[in-house]
Enzyme design. Sequence first.
Site, PDB file in Angstrom:
ATOM      1  N   HIS A   1      12.959  40.642   3.532  1.00  0.00           N
ATOM      2  CA  HIS A   1      11.542  40.756   3.229  1.00  0.00           C
ATOM      3  C   HIS A   1      11.316  41.717   2.057  1.00  0.00           C
ATOM      4  CE1 HIS A   1       7.292  42.055   4.568  1.00  0.00           C
ATOM      5  NE2 HIS A   1       7.194  40.813   4.140  1.00  0.00           N
TER       6      HIS A   1
ATOM      7  N   ASP B   1       7.123  38.442  -3.495  1.00  0.00           N
ATOM      8  CA  ASP B   1       5.690  38.254  -3.703  1.00  0.00           C
ATOM      9  C   ASP B   1       5.368  38.158  -5.181  1.00  0.00           C
ATOM     10  OD1 ASP B   1       4.938  38.881  -0.820  1.00  0.00           O
ATOM     11  OD2 ASP B   1       5.960  40.732  -1.400  1.00  0.00           O
TER      12      ASP B   1
ATOM     13  N   GLU C   1      12.807  36.830   0.362  1.00  0.00           N
ATOM     14  CA  GLU C   1      11.358  36.668   0.344  1.00  0.00           C
ATOM     15  C   GLU C   1      10.805  37.618  -0.710  1.00  0.00           C
ATOM     16  OE1 GLU C   1       7.140  37.588   1.399  1.00  0.00           O
ATOM     17  OE2 GLU C   1       8.852  38.938   1.186  1.00  0.00           O
TER      18      GLU C   1
ATOM     19  N   GLU D   1       6.340  33.815  -2.114  1.00  0.00           N
ATOM     20  CA  GLU D   1       4.975  34.048  -1.641  1.00  0.00           C
ATOM     21  C   GLU D   1       4.021  34.249  -2.803  1.00  0.00           C
ATOM     22  OE1 GLU D   1       2.239  36.742   1.381  1.00  0.00           O
ATOM     23  OE2 GLU D   1       4.423  36.773   1.581  1.00  0.00           O
TER      24      GLU D   1
ATOM     25  N   HIS E   1       3.745  43.095  -4.466  1.00  0.00           N
ATOM     26  CA  HIS E   1       3.007  42.666  -3.277  1.00  0.00           C
ATOM     27  C   HIS E   1       1.504  42.909  -3.392  1.00  0.00           C
ATOM     28  CE1 HIS E   1       1.299  43.148   0.787  1.00  0.00           C
ATOM     29  NE2 HIS E   1       2.160  42.202   1.130  1.00  0.00           N
TER      30      HIS E   1
END
Length: 254
Positions: free
Chosen positions: A16, A45, A43, A119, A58
């Site tokens: 993450h 962002d 993962e 994401e 993020h």
Amino acid sequence: MIERLQEQAGIMVAAHRGYKAAYPENTLAAFREALELGVDMLEFDLRLSKDRQVVVIHDATVERTTNGTGKVSDFTLKELKALDAGGWFGQAFKGHVIPTLEELCELLAEYPEVLCNVEIKPSPDAKEAADLTIAILGRHGYLERCVFTCFDAEVLAYIHDAYGMKTQGFPGEKMSHFVPGEDGTYAKMWAIGIEMPLLSPAMVARYQEQGLLVWSYCPDDEEGVRASLECGVTGMTCNDPLPALALTRKKGAQ
């Protein structure tokens, strides 16, 4: 490549925002260390800079993870690159910078089997961010490695409908613009992420009956990993991948 997650008997372990527990999140250092641990998926962002460059960060603002102040969308790429994106995490990381998606793609070239959870952060320009992101990933030949995530159901549906890409969403109450019903948001999802406080065997079973892959986030200790496995998930997105790697006997477990 991403389709293998539907078939493999093992558990997928994702990092993450990279190895977030030990390195400043969403930096190349955090991603490289996660890759070296042997995770199955990264993962990360994505947002757009003022000059429409896709950057890996993020928050909508730079305060939490840099020494700057203001909205990401108000900075040019050059201005974002001048910020320190590591010092907030500790003096040893001072000088790390916000990466671009292009730079992350260059790192991923060294790990061709690793999958990506991409994401797109909700924002007024999220669809444009998705367009530019998919174009970049397509140029690198990475789209078959990717699942696309967004907490905005409208953006998720756009990625699904316009590009035919696999998407990961969340329980309806966690998403904006969620559309209920048989042809609604759940029908646009390939996978669903469930945060640990909501996770239960009944919830996992219900989503699996809808044909969705069910992944937990973020089980970061042995207790959380065991709870995720007992609930029946087939993937875990972790701030600290080590417990999940150890318990699932993944390459790189310590």
